[in-house]
Design a protein around this motif. Structure first.
Motif, PDB file in Angstrom:
ATOM      1  N   LYS A   1     -39.093  -1.403 -36.801  1.00 40.82           N
ATOM      2  CA  LYS A   1     -40.421  -1.592 -37.397  1.00 40.82           C
ATOM      3  C   LYS A   1     -41.041  -0.258 -37.807  1.00 40.82           C
ATOM      4  O   LYS A   1     -41.632  -0.141 -38.883  1.00 40.82           O
ATOM      5  CB  LYS A   1     -41.327  -2.315 -36.401  1.00 40.82           C
ATOM      6  CG  LYS A   1     -42.683  -2.687 -36.944  1.00 40.82           C
ATOM      7  CD  LYS A   1     -43.469  -3.484 -35.906  1.00 40.82           C
ATOM      8  CE  LYS A   1     -44.770  -3.988 -36.456  1.00 40.82           C
ATOM      9  NZ  LYS A   1     -45.482  -4.829 -35.485  1.00 40.82           N
TER      10      LYS A   1
ATOM     11  N   GLU B   1     -41.869 -12.627 -29.740  1.00 36.41           N
ATOM     12  CA  GLU B   1     -42.370 -11.304 -30.152  1.00 36.41           C
ATOM     13  C   GLU B   1     -42.757 -10.471 -28.934  1.00 36.41           C
ATOM     14  O   GLU B   1     -42.410  -9.298 -28.829  1.00 36.41           O
ATOM     15  CB  GLU B   1     -43.567 -11.469 -31.088  1.00 36.41           C
ATOM     16  CG  GLU B   1     -44.272 -10.179 -31.452  1.00 36.41           C
ATOM     17  CD  GLU B   1     -43.507  -9.321 -32.440  1.00 36.41           C
ATOM     18  OE1 GLU B   1     -43.769  -8.104 -32.482  1.00 36.41           O
ATOM     19  OE2 GLU B   1     -42.655  -9.848 -33.173  1.00 36.41           O
TER      20      GLU B   1
ATOM     21  N   TRP C   1     -37.203  -4.112 -41.169  1.00 33.47           N
ATOM     22  CA  TRP C   1     -37.872  -4.887 -40.127  1.00 33.47           C
ATOM     23  C   TRP C   1     -38.492  -6.132 -40.749  1.00 33.47           C
ATOM     24  O   TRP C   1     -38.383  -7.216 -40.177  1.00 33.47           O
ATOM     25  CB  TRP C   1     -38.944  -4.050 -39.417  1.00 33.47           C
ATOM     26  CG  TRP C   1     -39.681  -4.855 -38.388  1.00 33.47           C
ATOM     27  CD1 TRP C   1     -39.285  -5.080 -37.095  1.00 33.47           C
ATOM     28  CD2 TRP C   1     -40.897  -5.580 -38.565  1.00 33.47           C
ATOM     29  NE1 TRP C   1     -40.194  -5.897 -36.458  1.00 33.47           N
ATOM     30  CE2 TRP C   1     -41.196  -6.221 -37.339  1.00 33.47           C
ATOM     31  CE3 TRP C   1     -41.768  -5.746 -39.635  1.00 33.47           C
ATOM     32  CZ2 TRP C   1     -42.322  -7.007 -37.162  1.00 33.47           C
ATOM     33  CZ3 TRP C   1     -42.888  -6.536 -39.453  1.00 33.47           C
ATOM     34  CH2 TRP C   1     -43.155  -7.153 -38.214  1.00 33.47           C
TER      35      TRP C   1
ATOM     36  N   TYR D   1     -36.048  -3.043 -31.766  1.00 37.57           N
ATOM     37  CA  TYR D   1     -36.954  -3.870 -32.563  1.00 37.57           C
ATOM     38  C   TYR D   1     -38.155  -3.040 -33.036  1.00 37.57           C
ATOM     39  O   TYR D   1     -38.491  -3.030 -34.216  1.00 37.57           O
ATOM     40  CB  TYR D   1     -37.392  -5.075 -31.732  1.00 37.57           C
ATOM     41  CG  TYR D   1     -38.100  -6.152 -32.502  1.00 37.57           C
ATOM     42  CD1 TYR D   1     -37.392  -7.054 -33.282  1.00 37.57           C
ATOM     43  CD2 TYR D   1     -39.485  -6.286 -32.439  1.00 37.57           C
ATOM     44  CE1 TYR D   1     -38.038  -8.060 -33.980  1.00 37.57           C
ATOM     45  CE2 TYR D   1     -40.132  -7.297 -33.134  1.00 37.57           C
ATOM     46  CZ  TYR D   1     -39.403  -8.174 -33.898  1.00 37.57           C
ATOM     47  OH  TYR D   1     -40.056  -9.156 -34.591  1.00 37.57           O
TER      48      TYR D   1
ATOM     49  N   GLU E   1     -37.731  -9.807 -39.657  1.00 37.46           N
ATOM     50  CA  GLU E   1     -38.837 -10.651 -39.190  1.00 37.46           C
ATOM     51  C   GLU E   1     -38.884 -11.951 -39.996  1.00 37.46           C
ATOM     52  O   GLU E   1     -39.074 -13.032 -39.434  1.00 37.46           O
ATOM     53  CB  GLU E   1     -40.154  -9.882 -39.298  1.00 37.46           C
ATOM     54  CG  GLU E   1     -41.338 -10.594 -38.724  1.00 37.46           C
ATOM     55  CD  GLU E   1     -41.274 -10.841 -37.219  1.00 37.46           C
ATOM     56  OE1 GLU E   1     -42.178 -11.537 -36.728  1.00 37.46           O
ATOM     57  OE2 GLU E   1     -40.348 -10.378 -36.544  1.00 37.46           O
TER      58      GLU E   1
END
Length: 182
Positions: free
Chosen positions: A98, A149, A105, A94, A109
């Motif tokens: 990013k 998150e 990403w 993850y 998201e």
């Protein structure tokens, strides 16, 4: 292309998005020339992987939507599909996504946020139909966003011997099933 994507997903389970095209050619037992006839760059491959994961999740959600399950079961299956969609986002994937592929990403998201919106819609229907007790959906939504998150923290997951999917499953279990023994 599907074979290449599945092989890349297997590499992601080991190396995150830091796998190389050489790693992929080894796994596929093909030359780089052959691989580049299928996919022109790693960036294109990462884009295709995100498309593939989003499509798989949506396919599962559409199947559940079409079934005549009670809302609670649809909610459980939605959450199961959500955690399944994230199974490839272990080992720092993850955060690597990013850092190394920010556009992808952002797409992922946005997809994640839309899934939480969909979950909120299901919860609202459940509250309106008297299946779920009335709760503040804005608070629930905020908790889901922040907690899902924060569970991507690789150090936390490693220290607690958890995968991201396991951590999300645990979070959803106590959020939707409560703390009390029944």
């Amino acid at each position: 292309m599907d074979e290449v994507i599945r092989a890349a997903l297997a590499e992601m389970e080991i190396r995150s998005v830091r796998f190389t095209m050489e790693d992929l050619t080894r796994r596929l037992r093909m030359s780089k020339t052959s691989l580049y006839k299928i996919v022109t760059s790693k960036e294109q491959l990462i884009h295709a992987i995100i498309d593939y994961l989003m499509a798989e999740f949506q396919r599962e959600v559409n199947e559940v939507r079409g079934e005549n399950f009670p809302l609670e079961e649809k909610l459980r299956r939605f959450i199961r599909s959500y955690t399944k969609a994230f199974r490839y986002f272990e080992h720092g994937t993850y955060s690597d996504l990013k850092n190394f592929y920010p556009q992808e990403w952002e797409r992922w998201e946005k997809f994640r946020l839309q899934r939480i919106e969909h979950l909120m819609t299901m919860m609202k229907f459940g509250i309106d139909d008297g299946v779920f007790r009335p709760i503040n959906l804005q608070v629930l939504q905020r908790c889901l966003l922040v907690m899902s998150e924060s569970l991507t923290d690789t150090q936390f997951l490693t220290e607690n011997k958890l995968t991201y999917a396991q951590a999300v499953e645990n979070m959803c279990d106590w959020m939707f099933n409560g703390f009390l023994l029944k």
